[in-house]
Design a protein around this motif. Sequence first.
Motif, short mmCIF file in Angstrom:
data_model
loop_
_atom_site.label_atom_id
_atom_site.label_comp_id
_atom_site.label_asym_id
_atom_site.label_seq_id
_atom_site.Cartn_x
_atom_site.Cartn_y
_atom_site.Cartn_z
N UNK A 284 0.97 -1.59 -0.01
CA UNK A 284 -0.10 0.13 0.06
C UNK A 284 1.04 1.29 0.13
N UNK A 285 2.11 1.47 0.70
CA UNK A 285 2.83 2.37 0.69
C UNK A 285 3.26 2.63 -0.81
N UNK A 286 3.79 1.59 -1.56
CA UNK A 286 4.21 1.75 -2.85
C UNK A 286 3.12 2.46 -3.78
N UNK A 287 1.84 1.97 -3.40
CA UNK A 287 0.81 2.59 -4.14
C UNK A 287 0.50 4.12 -3.85
N UNK A 288 0.52 4.31 -2.57
CA UNK A 288 0.69 5.67 -2.29
C UNK A 288 1.59 6.57 -2.65
N UNK A 289 2.68 6.15 -2.78
CA UNK A 289 3.93 6.94 -3.28
C UNK A 289 3.62 7.35 -4.66
N UNK A 290 3.32 6.27 -5.56
CA UNK A 290 3.35 6.28 -7.00
C UNK A 290 1.94 7.29 -7.46
N UNK A 291 1.00 7.23 -6.54
CA UNK A 291 -0.26 8.27 -6.95
C UNK A 291 0.13 9.52 -6.63
N UNK A 292 0.73 9.75 -5.45
CA UNK A 292 1.08 11.26 -4.99
C UNK A 292 2.09 11.75 -5.98
N UNK A 293 2.84 10.98 -6.66
CA UNK A 293 3.63 11.60 -7.73
C UNK A 293 3.01 12.02 -8.90
N UNK A 294 1.79 11.19 -9.34
CA UNK A 294 1.28 11.53 -10.30
C UNK A 294 0.15 12.67 -9.95
N UNK A 295 -0.32 12.80 -8.74
CA UNK A 295 -1.16 13.86 -8.41
C UNK A 295 -0.54 15.24 -8.14
N UNK A 296 0.69 15.10 -7.95
CA UNK A 296 1.45 16.34 -7.86
C UNK A 296 1.65 17.17 -8.87
N UNK A 297 1.48 16.34 -10.34
CA UNK A 297 1.51 17.09 -11.48
C UNK A 297 0.24 17.42 -12.11
N UNK A 298 -0.89 17.01 -11.47
CA UNK A 298 -2.27 17.04 -12.04
C UNK A 298 -2.97 18.44 -11.22
N UNK A 299 -3.35 19.22 -12.11
CA UNK A 299 -4.25 20.33 -11.22
C UNK A 299 -5.32 20.00 -10.84
N UNK A 300 -5.79 20.42 -9.47
CA UNK A 300 -6.72 19.92 -8.49
C UNK A 300 -8.09 19.90 -9.22
N UNK A 301 -8.20 20.89 -10.11
CA UNK A 301 -9.56 21.19 -10.78
C UNK A 301 -9.85 20.19 -11.78
N UNK A 302 -8.87 19.31 -12.45
CA UNK A 302 -9.04 18.34 -13.28
C UNK A 302 -9.18 16.92 -12.73
N UNK A 303 -9.21 17.02 -11.49
CA UNK A 303 -9.48 15.78 -10.61
C UNK A 303 -11.00 15.43 -10.55
N UNK A 304 -11.47 14.26 -11.07
CA UNK A 304 -12.70 14.05 -10.92
C UNK A 304 -13.07 12.93 -9.89
N UNK A 305 -12.35 12.02 -9.90
CA UNK A 305 -12.67 11.00 -8.79
C UNK A 305 -11.50 10.15 -8.74
N UNK A 306 -11.29 9.28 -7.63
CA UNK A 306 -10.35 8.20 -7.30
C UNK A 306 -11.10 7.06 -6.66
N UNK A 307 -10.71 5.86 -7.36
CA UNK A 307 -11.31 4.48 -7.02
C UNK A 307 -10.15 3.69 -6.43
#
Length: 62
Positions: free
Chosen positions: A12-35
């Motif tokens: 789970x920590x690897x998943x968290x780190x990978x997702x956080x790296x992606x989300x750092x580059x994504x504008x919050x306004x463009x985020x729709x959902x996370x499953x």
Amino acid sequence: MIQVKLFDQEHEKDLENEMNRFLERLDEKKLLDIKYNIAALPEDEGEKEQIYCFSAMIIYRK
């Protein structure tokens, strides 16, 4: 256009780190959902060990 980004890790920590790296580059306004999903499977028949699969999908606008 709506896009998805898939993530899959054994820890789970690897998943968290990978997702956080992606989300750092994504504008919050463009985020729709996370499953998020967890799957647990027996490693081998007759063994008590389990293999875990932690996965997530980020849905966003491009």
